[in-house]
Design an enzyme around this catalytic site. Structure first.
Site: not given
Length: 562
Positions: A87, A403
């Site tokens: 990620s 986020n």
């Protein structure tokens, strides 16, 4: 079914370090200890709550995939997905995300099995644990299993894929390699494969099918409205770059009225540039645009993360002030638009729209949803798996973490009502057509930066807004996050969606007393999932009051933690 000798042989090549204990949790860290290099890819800690297990790139993938086989067999041959990615983390890290048959994250009840297998002290104990799970779950030995997998652009990805294949062969599992994909694309394909030919068919189970579904639904959702200028997209020098460029080929061109997407930071030929001074995490953490950004004032910008499952937007105001439009902003924008569409389509009383947040959501966003949008808000523990589950309780559930990781999910009942409803006027017909298109444009399996990008652009076009108008919907409360080192984080036990501490005794009362002294004060303390530290979050009416409150609560935690 797996051959016991094959599993023993493969496991023997990768012994578990005696000093290492693996835990399936809600956060995790990368491993750099060379003593761990020959162990299996089984550190199934969930990094940043996204369901990614970070590992050293030389780790083999055996025990988690034995678990996968058990799951796949139990589900009578349905397909499971494995994504090799870390990620938003540095390029030297790598890891694995596990995808269930509906394209969602691994079912929580299986976490204990993963932990048991990962911590088996010997090859024989691993095999024993494996066979015990088969017996406990009443799995038929003649059931077949299928796994699909893909990876992002990290240099170690190909090596980890080769070890994954070795594990799948050892467990006689059928598999298909989809090469390079974004994480959401693999989630999409997994659901498509498992729903093909059913009433719940989700789409064509190919990368091409993903692009075509997205492009067609975008065109339908726009209804000849005009986009308000271009959007510049920072792709974190990750897999999102080439995949966004491929998606653009399927979209209406700017010369024909389509969206102009300017792609930046898409260098995948130099793996070391992945997430380096760019990407969603960089922008969110540093509260500024990537250094490579040269966007003009008031220009819409967005940043993806390394595997394109999260996105944040931002712009520079006319005076040069940086303005972040994070996951809270995306959630409120989506809830506003979908709520309006539902009412305008005549479905306002038939669709229960709700928003799911965590304690880290800015208090101003929560107040905006409740007071201005008049929609219910549910708060869950940190972690996408918790938000996604809670969102499914609504007819239309909107969830985003700050986020930028999130999506919108529509219940089966909501989809039936949306698709079967007969509009009573041209205005209802128009709203209904847009709402139907959104159910296809949105990747409901998981947060998807590419579909979320287009969702936001559709909404801004319909409302005739630029980034400034979006930013003016509410004013964020000043907030502060502090990391406090403690001797033992395990003594800090949180309840009420991690907003309050039940232990150590008396600590929450002290926090409440501190919060009560500040206007719009809010603060909570939450133990880290990876280190002996507690994170303190605080909000208040002004920046100075926020700092004062955060430091007071940090002192309370520090004293309680020794």
């Amino acid at each position: 079914m797996a051959d016991n000798e094959a599993i023993l042989t493969a496991s023997a090549r990768y012994p578990k370090p005696a000093e290492r204990t693996f835990q399936y949790g809600t956060a995790g860290v990368s491993n750099s200890n060379p003593k761990l290099h020959n162990h299996v890819l089984s550190d199934i800690d969930l990094v940043q709550n996204e369901g990614v297990c970070l590992v050293n790139p030389t780790f083999p993938l055996l025990e988690p995939n034995v678990t996968l086989l058990v799951i796949a067999v139990k589900l009578n041959g349905q397909t499971i997905g494995v994504m090799i990615t870390a990620s938003h983390n540095p390029p030297d890290d790598n890891g694995v995300k596990l995808v269930d048959p509906m394209g969602e994250m691994l079912e929580e009840s299986w976490e204990a099995y993963g932990t048991t297998l990962a911590n088996a002290p010997s090859d024989d104990k691993l095999l024993e644990a494996y066979n015990n799970i088969i017996k406990e779950c009443h799995i038929k030995s003649d059931s077949e299993a299928s796994v699909i997998f893909a990876r992002d652009t990290r240099a170690s990805g190909a090596h980890l894929i080769s070890i994954l294949v070795e594990a799948l062969k050892a467990t006689t599992t059928g598999y298909t390699d989809y090469k390079l994909l974004t994480t959401p694309q693999l989630h999409y394909i997994t659901r498509c494969l498992n729903t093909k030919g059913t009433h719940y068919e989700y789409g064509e189970p190919t990368e091409q099918g993903y692009y075509e579904k997205t492009a067609n639904s975008l065109k339908a959702a726009m209804q000849d409205r005009q986009f308000n200028g271009s959007v510049t997209v920072d792709c974190a020098n990750g897999v999102g770059g080439p995949k966004l460029r491929e998606l653009i080929k399927h979209l209406t061109s700017p010369s024909e009225g389509g969206l102009e997407i300017k792609v930046v930071n898409d260098d995948v030929l130099k793996p070391e540039r992945l997430n380096h001074q760019c990407g969603a995490d960089f922008v969110k953490t540093n509260q500024r645009a990537p250094p490579s950004s040269h966007a003009a004032p008031m220009t819409r910008c967005a940043s993806l993360d390394g595997d394109a499952d999260r996105i944040v937007f931002y712009f520079n105001d006319t005076d040069g002030t940086f303005r972040l439009l994070d996951g809270d902003r995306i959630a409120t924008l989506a809830a506003l638009f979908i709520g309006d569409l539902s009412r305008n389509a005549g479905l306002g009383e038939k669709l229960r729209v709700g928003v799911v947040q965590t304690a880290y959501a800015n208090g101003a966003s929560t107040a905006y949803v409740i007071q201005d949008l008049r929609l219910p808000v549910v708060c869950t523990a940190t972690g996408v798996k918790h938000l996604h589950h809670a969102a499914t309780k609504f007819d239309v559930g909107v969830y985003f973490e700050a986020n930028g990781h999130g999506t919108v999910v529509f219940s089966d009942l909501a989809l039936k009502r949306i698709n079967r409803y007969e509009p009573q006027s041209p205005a209802q017909s128009s709203a209904l057509e847009t709402l139907r298109a959104l159910t296809a444009l949105i990747n409901q399996t998981v947060g998807d930066a590419l579909s979320d990008l287009l969702l936001v652009e559709v909404i801004l076009a319909h409302k005739g807004w630029g980034p400034k108008e979006w930013n003016l919907t509410y004013t964020d409360l000043p907030n502060r996050l502090i990391r406090v080192e403690v001797a033992d984080r395990s003594i800090f036990k949180a309840v009420d969606a991690e907003r309050r501490l039940e232990s150590p005794p008396g600590v929450q009362a002290q926090i409440d007393a501190a919060v009560g002294k500040f206007k719009n004060g809010r603060s909570f303390a939450r133990a880290s999932g990876t280190e002996d530290a507690v994170r303190v979050y605080a909000e208040a009416a002004t920046r100075s009051e926020t700092e004062d409150l955060a430091q007071k609560v940090a002192t309370i935690v520090r004293q309680a933690g020794g």
